[in-house]
Design a protein around this motif. Structure first.
Motif, short mmCIF file in Angstrom:
data_model
loop_
_atom_site.label_atom_id
_atom_site.label_comp_id
_atom_site.label_asym_id
_atom_site.label_seq_id
_atom_site.Cartn_x
_atom_site.Cartn_y
_atom_site.Cartn_z
N SER A 112 16.32 -11.55 -0.33
CA SER A 112 16.85 -10.52 -1.23
C SER A 112 15.80 -9.46 -1.53
O SER A 112 16.10 -8.27 -1.56
N VAL A 113 14.58 -9.91 -1.74
CA VAL A 113 13.50 -8.96 -2.01
C VAL A 113 13.23 -8.12 -0.77
O VAL A 113 13.05 -6.90 -0.86
N ALA A 114 13.20 -8.74 0.40
CA ALA A 114 12.96 -8.00 1.65
C ALA A 114 14.03 -6.94 1.88
O ALA A 114 13.74 -5.86 2.41
N ALA A 115 15.27 -7.23 1.45
CA ALA A 115 16.35 -6.25 1.61
C ALA A 115 16.16 -5.04 0.71
O ALA A 115 16.64 -3.95 1.03
N LEU A 116 15.44 -5.20 -0.39
CA LEU A 116 15.19 -4.09 -1.31
C LEU A 116 14.03 -3.20 -0.89
O LEU A 116 13.89 -2.09 -1.38
N LEU A 117 13.19 -3.69 0.00
CA LEU A 117 11.98 -2.95 0.35
C LEU A 117 12.28 -1.78 1.27
O LEU A 117 13.03 -1.91 2.23
N GLY A 118 11.66 -0.65 0.96
CA GLY A 118 11.73 0.52 1.83
C GLY A 118 10.36 0.73 2.46
O GLY A 118 9.77 -0.19 3.01
N ASP A 119 9.85 1.94 2.33
CA ASP A 119 8.53 2.25 2.90
C ASP A 119 7.42 1.68 2.03
O ASP A 119 7.51 1.66 0.80
N VAL A 120 6.36 1.24 2.71
CA VAL A 120 5.17 0.74 2.02
C VAL A 120 4.02 1.66 2.40
O VAL A 120 3.68 1.80 3.57
N ALA A 121 3.42 2.31 1.40
CA ALA A 121 2.28 3.22 1.63
C ALA A 121 1.01 2.53 1.13
O ALA A 121 0.78 2.43 -0.08
N TRP A 122 0.21 2.04 2.06
CA TRP A 122 -1.03 1.34 1.70
C TRP A 122 -2.12 2.36 1.38
O TRP A 122 -2.20 3.41 2.00
N THR A 123 -2.97 2.02 0.42
CA THR A 123 -4.14 2.85 0.10
C THR A 123 -5.33 2.33 0.91
O THR A 123 -5.19 1.41 1.71
N ALA A 124 -6.49 2.90 0.65
CA ALA A 124 -7.69 2.47 1.37
C ALA A 124 -8.31 1.20 0.79
O ALA A 124 -9.18 0.59 1.41
N TRP A 125 -7.86 0.75 -0.39
CA TRP A 125 -8.52 -0.38 -1.05
C TRP A 125 -8.41 -1.70 -0.29
O TRP A 125 -9.39 -2.48 -0.32
#
Length: 195
Positions: A112-125
């Motif tokens: 269910s959580v995976a279905a809600l995920l869209g784009d993931v923008a990672w930072t440099a950390w």
């Protein structure tokens, strides 16, 4: 070399703790909301690993040769664990974001959580955390390579009997008496005038 190792260890531990507090990713949800993941969300073990590296750097200030070798191996293991923990967070955005998404939306379950995920923008950390883990491994290797070359700890960490035995073993006579040595002998229950 000792000072470089201690200061370097403190700096690496500080870098790991800093990375743990910073934002690692912004996750867009299909609902239109955005969730910010910090290092504490993505890699919660990083705090404990950073504190362990900090304690290890502090322990190096008093460690003897054998203990330095043990600490060097532990530092390398801390570094490997940091890299593994961060790499896992980067490889599985759904697992990493699940607690924060559940807190925001109330949706549970990995599918269910995976279905809600869209784009993931990672930072440099996360990359900085991986670099910190690599530096931990290099720091452990540096301590291991130089452990025998560090100066001995001060005499204040040795008992008076140990100092005399070391002097006799090294071919010298009893060490010369001084007020500090006499006081240490008294503290240890010995009579310094009996020699």
């Amino acid at each position: 070399m000792r000072l470089i190792a201690i200061v370097g260890g403190l700096a690496i531990a500080g870098l790991l703790l800093l990375a743990w507090t910073q934002p690692w990713a912004n996750v867009d949800l299909t609902t239109g909301a955005t969730v910010e993941l910090t290092g504490s969300d993505a890699a919660p073990a990083l705090a404990a690993l950073g504190l362990a590296a900090l304690a290890l750097a502090a322990a190096l200030t008093l460690a003897g040769v054998v203990f330095r070798v043990v600490l060097a191996v532990l530092q390398a293991l801390i570094g490997v664990t940091v890299v593994a923990s961060t790499a896992f967070a980067l490889s599985s955005a759904a697992t990493t974001a699940a607690p924060a998404v559940t807190k925001l939306t109330g949706v549970t379950g990995s599918e269910s959580v995976a279905a809600l995920l869209g784009d993931v923008a990672w930072t440099a950390w996360p990359v900085i955390a991986i670099i910190g883990g690599g530096l931990c491994v290099l720091h452990g290797a540096f301590v291991l390579a130089t452990a025998r070359k560090w100066p001995r700890s001060g005499q204040r960490f040795e008992r008076a009997d140990d100092q005399g035995a070391r002097a006799r073993r090294d071919g010298g006579a009893e060490p010369p008496r001084d007020a500090i040595g006499d006081w240490d002998a008294l503290s240890g229950g010995d009579d310094p005038t009996a020699r």
